[in-house]
Design a protein around this motif. Structure first.
Motif, PDB file in Angstrom:
ATOM      1  N   PHE A  44       0.829  -1.206   0.000  1.00 63.04           N
ATOM      2  CA  PHE A  44       0.000   0.000   0.000  1.00 63.04           C
ATOM      3  C   PHE A  44       0.867   1.261   0.000  1.00 63.04           C
ATOM      4  CE2 PHE A  44      -2.128   3.332   2.504  1.00 63.04           C
ATOM      5  CZ  PHE A  44      -3.245   3.544   1.722  1.00 63.04           C
ATOM      6  N   THR A  45       1.907   1.278   0.827  1.00 60.46           N
ATOM      7  CA  THR A  45       2.773   2.458   0.919  1.00 60.46           C
ATOM      8  C   THR A  45       3.558   2.668  -0.371  1.00 60.46           C
ATOM      9  OG1 THR A  45       2.981   2.110   3.314  1.00 60.46           O
ATOM     10  CG2 THR A  45       4.592   3.566   2.260  1.00 60.46           C
ATOM     11  N   ALA A  46       4.171   1.593  -0.881  1.00 61.72           N
ATOM     12  CA  ALA A  46       4.968   1.721  -2.105  1.00 61.72           C
ATOM     13  C   ALA A  46       4.101   2.115  -3.301  1.00 61.72           C
ATOM     14  CB  ALA A  46       5.696   0.405  -2.382  1.00 61.72           C
ATOM     15  N   GLY A  47       2.944   1.465  -3.458  1.00 62.05           N
ATOM     16  CA  GLY A  47       2.069   1.790  -4.577  1.00 62.05           C
ATOM     17  C   GLY A  47       1.528   3.214  -4.509  1.00 62.05           C
ATOM     18  N   SER A  48       1.159   3.645  -3.307  1.00 61.95           N
ATOM     19  CA  SER A  48       0.633   5.006  -3.152  1.00 61.95           C
ATOM     20  C   SER A  48       1.699   6.048  -3.440  1.00 61.95           C
ATOM     21  CB  SER A  48       0.087   5.186  -1.731  1.00 61.95           C
ATOM     22  OG  SER A  48      -0.990   4.310  -1.475  1.00 61.95           O
ATOM     23  N   LEU A  49       2.896   5.848  -2.885  1.00 62.68           N
ATOM     24  CA  LEU A  49       3.969   6.826  -3.100  1.00 62.68           C
ATOM     25  C   LEU A  49       4.349   6.915  -4.575  1.00 62.68           C
ATOM     26  CD1 LEU A  49       6.406   6.277  -0.090  1.00 62.68           C
ATOM     27  CD2 LEU A  49       4.754   8.106  -0.428  1.00 62.68           C
ATOM     28  N   LEU A  50       4.440   5.762  -5.233  1.00 61.73           N
ATOM     29  CA  LEU A  50       4.819   5.755  -6.645  1.00 61.73           C
ATOM     30  C   LEU A  50       3.781   6.477  -7.495  1.00 61.73           C
ATOM     31  CD1 LEU A  50       6.805   4.764  -8.810  1.00 61.73           C
ATOM     32  CD2 LEU A  50       5.465   2.660  -8.967  1.00 61.73           C
ATOM     33  N   GLY A  51       2.506   6.152  -7.299  1.00 56.86           N
ATOM     34  CA  GLY A  51       1.458   6.786  -8.087  1.00 56.86           C
ATOM     35  C   GLY A  51       1.327   8.271  -7.801  1.00 56.86           C
ATOM     36  N   GLN A  52       1.336   8.647  -6.524  1.00 61.24           N
ATOM     37  CA  GLN A  52       1.209  10.059  -6.158  1.00 61.24           C
ATOM     38  C   GLN A  52       2.365  10.881  -6.710  1.00 61.24           C
ATOM     39  OE1 GLN A  52       0.990  10.016  -1.896  1.00 61.24           O
ATOM     40  NE2 GLN A  52      -1.070   9.169  -1.845  1.00 61.24           N
ATOM     41  N   PHE A  53       3.577  10.356  -6.596  1.00 58.41           N
ATOM     42  CA  PHE A  53       4.743  11.120  -7.030  1.00 58.41           C
ATOM     43  C   PHE A  53       4.775  11.270  -8.549  1.00 58.41           C
ATOM     44  CE2 PHE A  53       9.128  11.106  -8.596  1.00 58.41           C
ATOM     45  CZ  PHE A  53       9.557  12.311  -8.076  1.00 58.41           C
ATOM     46  N   CYS A  54       4.571  10.175  -9.279  1.00 54.46           N
ATOM     47  CA  CYS A  54       4.673  10.241 -10.748  1.00 54.46           C
ATOM     48  C   CYS A  54       3.601  11.158 -11.335  1.00 54.46           C
ATOM     49  CB  CYS A  54       4.551   8.835 -11.327  1.00 54.46           C
ATOM     50  SG  CYS A  54       5.958   7.754 -10.950  1.00 54.46           S
ATOM     51  N   ILE A  55       2.354  10.994 -10.895  1.00 53.79           N
ATOM     52  CA  ILE A  55       1.281  11.839 -11.435  1.00 53.79           C
ATOM     53  C   ILE A  55       1.451  13.273 -10.949  1.00 53.79           C
ATOM     54  CG2 ILE A  55      -1.209  12.167 -11.556  1.00 53.79           C
ATOM     55  CD1 ILE A  55      -1.545   9.178 -11.176  1.00 53.79           C
ATOM     56  N   GLY A  56       1.836  13.445  -9.688  1.00 50.58           N
ATOM     57  CA  GLY A  56       2.054  14.799  -9.169  1.00 50.58           C
ATOM     58  C   GLY A  56       3.168  15.524  -9.899  1.00 50.58           C
ATOM     59  N   LEU A  57       4.258  14.817 -10.212  1.00 45.61           N
ATOM     60  CA  LEU A  57       5.357  15.430 -10.956  1.00 45.61           C
ATOM     61  C   LEU A  57       4.923  15.783 -12.377  1.00 45.61           C
ATOM     62  CD1 LEU A  57       8.309  16.279 -11.147  1.00 45.61           C
ATOM     63  CD2 LEU A  57       8.890  13.901 -11.718  1.00 45.61           C
ATOM     64  N   ALA A  58       4.175  14.894 -13.016  1.00 47.98           N
ATOM     65  CA  ALA A  58       3.697  15.181 -14.372  1.00 47.98           C
ATOM     66  C   ALA A  58       2.797  16.414 -14.381  1.00 47.98           C
ATOM     67  CB  ALA A  58       2.948  13.969 -14.924  1.00 47.98           C
ATOM     68  N   LEU A  59       1.911  16.530 -13.411  1.00 47.23           N
ATOM     69  CA  LEU A  59       1.043  17.705 -13.337  1.00 47.23           C
ATOM     70  C   LEU A  59       1.829  18.967 -13.012  1.00 47.23           C
ATOM     71  CD1 LEU A  59      -2.073  16.241 -11.472  1.00 47.23           C
ATOM     72  CD2 LEU A  59      -1.918  16.920 -13.871  1.00 47.23           C
ATOM     73  N   ALA A  60       2.841  18.844 -12.158  1.00 42.98           N
ATOM     74  CA  ALA A  60       3.658  20.016 -11.825  1.00 42.98           C
ATOM     75  C   ALA A  60       4.398  20.535 -13.053  1.00 42.98           C
ATOM     76  CB  ALA A  60       4.654  19.654 -10.716  1.00 42.98           C
ATOM     77  N   VAL A  61       4.955  19.621 -13.855  1.00 42.71           N
ATOM     78  CA  VAL A  61       5.637  20.029 -15.087  1.00 42.71           C
ATOM     79  C   VAL A  61       4.635  20.637 -16.067  1.00 42.71           C
ATOM     80  CG1 VAL A  61       6.915  19.179 -17.080  1.00 42.71           C
ATOM     81  CG2 VAL A  61       7.472  18.316 -14.795  1.00 42.71           C
ATOM     82  N   PHE A  62       3.435  20.064 -16.122  1.00 42.02           N
ATOM     83  CA  PHE A  62       2.410  20.589 -17.032  1.00 42.02           C
ATOM     84  C   PHE A  62       2.008  22.008 -16.635  1.00 42.02           C
ATOM     85  CE2 PHE A  62      -2.164  21.175 -17.867  1.00 42.02           C
ATOM     86  CZ  PHE A  62      -2.152  21.151 -19.251  1.00 42.02           C
ATOM     87  N   PHE A  63       1.760  22.243 -15.353  1.00 44.46           N
ATOM     88  CA  PHE A  63       1.316  23.560 -14.900  1.00 44.46           C
ATOM     89  C   PHE A  63       2.467  24.558 -14.790  1.00 44.46           C
ATOM     90  CE2 PHE A  63      -2.355  21.129 -13.227  1.00 44.46           C
ATOM     91  CZ  PHE A  63      -3.358  21.858 -13.848  1.00 44.46           C
ATOM     92  N   ASN A  64       3.693  24.102 -14.979  1.00 36.39           N
ATOM     93  CA  ASN A  64       4.828  25.027 -14.950  1.00 36.39           C
ATOM     94  C   ASN A  64       4.850  25.928 -16.179  1.00 36.39           C
ATOM     95  OD1 ASN A  64       7.172  25.999 -13.602  1.00 36.39           O
ATOM     96  ND2 ASN A  64       8.473  24.825 -14.994  1.00 36.39           N
ATOM     97  N   ARG A  65       4.079  25.559 -17.199  1.00 32.62           N
ATOM     98  CA  ARG A  65       3.958  26.388 -18.396  1.00 32.62           C
ATOM     99  C   ARG A  65       2.757  27.325 -18.239  1.00 32.62           C
ATOM    100  NH1 ARG A  65       4.581  21.640 -23.006  1.00 32.62           N
ATOM    101  NH2 ARG A  65       6.632  20.856 -22.319  1.00 32.62           N
ATOM    102  N   ARG A  66       2.855  28.496 -18.823  1.00 35.02           N
ATOM    103  CA  ARG A  66       1.772  29.468 -18.735  1.00 35.02           C
ATOM    104  C   ARG A  66       0.743  29.206 -19.827  1.00 35.02           C
ATOM    105  NH1 ARG A  66       4.602  35.359 -17.478  1.00 35.02           N
ATOM    106  NH2 ARG A  66       5.548  34.775 -15.466  1.00 35.02           N
TER     107      ARG A  66
END
Length: 317
Positions: free
Chosen positions: A101-123
């Motif tokens: 549960f911990t490994a799966g949650s951390l992996l999914g949260q981090f990968c999707i969160g990073l992808a969204l952060a890179v996406f929203f870094n553009r104006r």
């Protein structure tokens, strides 16, 4: 006859000069001032973290029952509580489920969160509005999120199965009632809850990366993947460490979400160390066994913290 006046020599030391301050006394004052600022935090940690931790360790070696609250009698039983917990098959399952549960949650949260952060870094238009909307799952209390998702994932009347049935993809998936699907469903819900936190922290880290580095990379003809791997990830490393550590600490002990979704079932398929502690202590009223599982959970967190501190120390050298 003349009279001569003799003037007394003036002393080199004037009486107005004060004695030099004592260095030892100054050091003592500075040390007392330092401890004065630290003392409230130390007292707080001892009262609200140190005492409960010591009390929990002691309780794991006692025969602690509801009767103890009235009589105060909790005889020591050695390692009986520890033996009974470690010999229980459910403890091994709960430990494995906690790790998955911990490994799966951390992996999914981090990968999707990073992808969204890179996406929203553009104006682009509505950037701020969309980022605000994505924060909503993080702001909603976890119990409320669990209850809502329990309705969504219901096998018979859930919105998700109804939607899949409309698309012709099958609408009878037992998301929370199948031992094979329940843990995966809980992980997916927890990923949905944790994505906003990861996105916000990583987005803040991206804002601190100098734009000149990306301009130089573009002039050198580097691809987007090369720029991401050589500039973005290395510059984000301190922020990534913070995100993963905080994510681990909040995920490994999750209780309310699992209770709201599955209550540890079906057939103990979503039983974790957190839910097992709750079940032993407040359902079966075996407080000694609950304290043992709680101590194991603390030990797992402590081992992770030690590896984290050692990795940071090695990186600093």
């Amino acid at each position: 006859m003349t009279t001569s006046t003799v003037t007394a020599p003036v002393s080199a030391k004037t009486s107005g000069k004060s004695a030099a301050p004592d260095p030892a006394r100054q050091r003592l004052r500075r040390r007392l001032a330092q401890w004065g600022f630290v003392a409230p935090a130390v007292v707080f940690m001892l009262l609200f973290f140190g005492y409960p931790l010591v009390r929990n360790i002691v309780m794991s070696f006692q025969h602690y029952t509801p009767k103890t609250f009235f009589t105060g009698e909790a005889p020591f039983n050695g390692t009986d509580n520890w033996s009974s917990v470690f010999q229980d098959v459910l403890f091994g399952k709960a430990l494995w489920h906690t790790l998955v549960f911990t490994a799966g949650s951390l992996l999914g949260q981090f990968c999707i969160g990073l992808a969204l952060a890179v996406f929203f870094n553009r104006r682009f238009p509505l950037n701020g509005v969309l980022r605000s909307l994505i924060l909503l799952p993080w702001l909603v209390p976890m119990v409320v999120s669990g209850i809502v998702w329990r309705r969504i994932l219901d096998q018979d009347t859930g919105v998700l199965n109804t939607f899949l049935d409309t698309l012709g993809l099958g609408g009878s998936t037992p998301w929370l009632t199948s031992p094979d699907m329940a843990l995966l469903s809980v992980i997916l819900v927890n990923i949905w809850i944790g994505i906003p936190f990861n996105m916000v922290i990583l987005y803040g880290g991206l804002q601190e990366i100098p734009k000149e580095l990306y301009e130089a990379s573009a002039l050198d003809g580097a691809s987007a993947w090369r720029t991401f791997r050589s500039i973005t990830l290395p510059m984000l490393k301190p922020v990534i460490t913070v995100v993963l550590v905080l994510g681990f600490m909040s995920t490994v002990k999750i209780l309310d979400l699992i209770l709201a979704l599955t209550d540890g079932g079906p057939a103990d398929a979503t039983q974790t160390l957190g839910t097992l502690t709750y079940q032993n202590s407040f359902v079966e009223l075996d407080f000694g066994a609950g304290a043992v599982v709680g101590n194991v959970l603390i030990l797992v967190s402590a081992v992770f913290a030690v590896f984290y501190l050692r990795a940071n120390r090695t990186e600093g050298k």
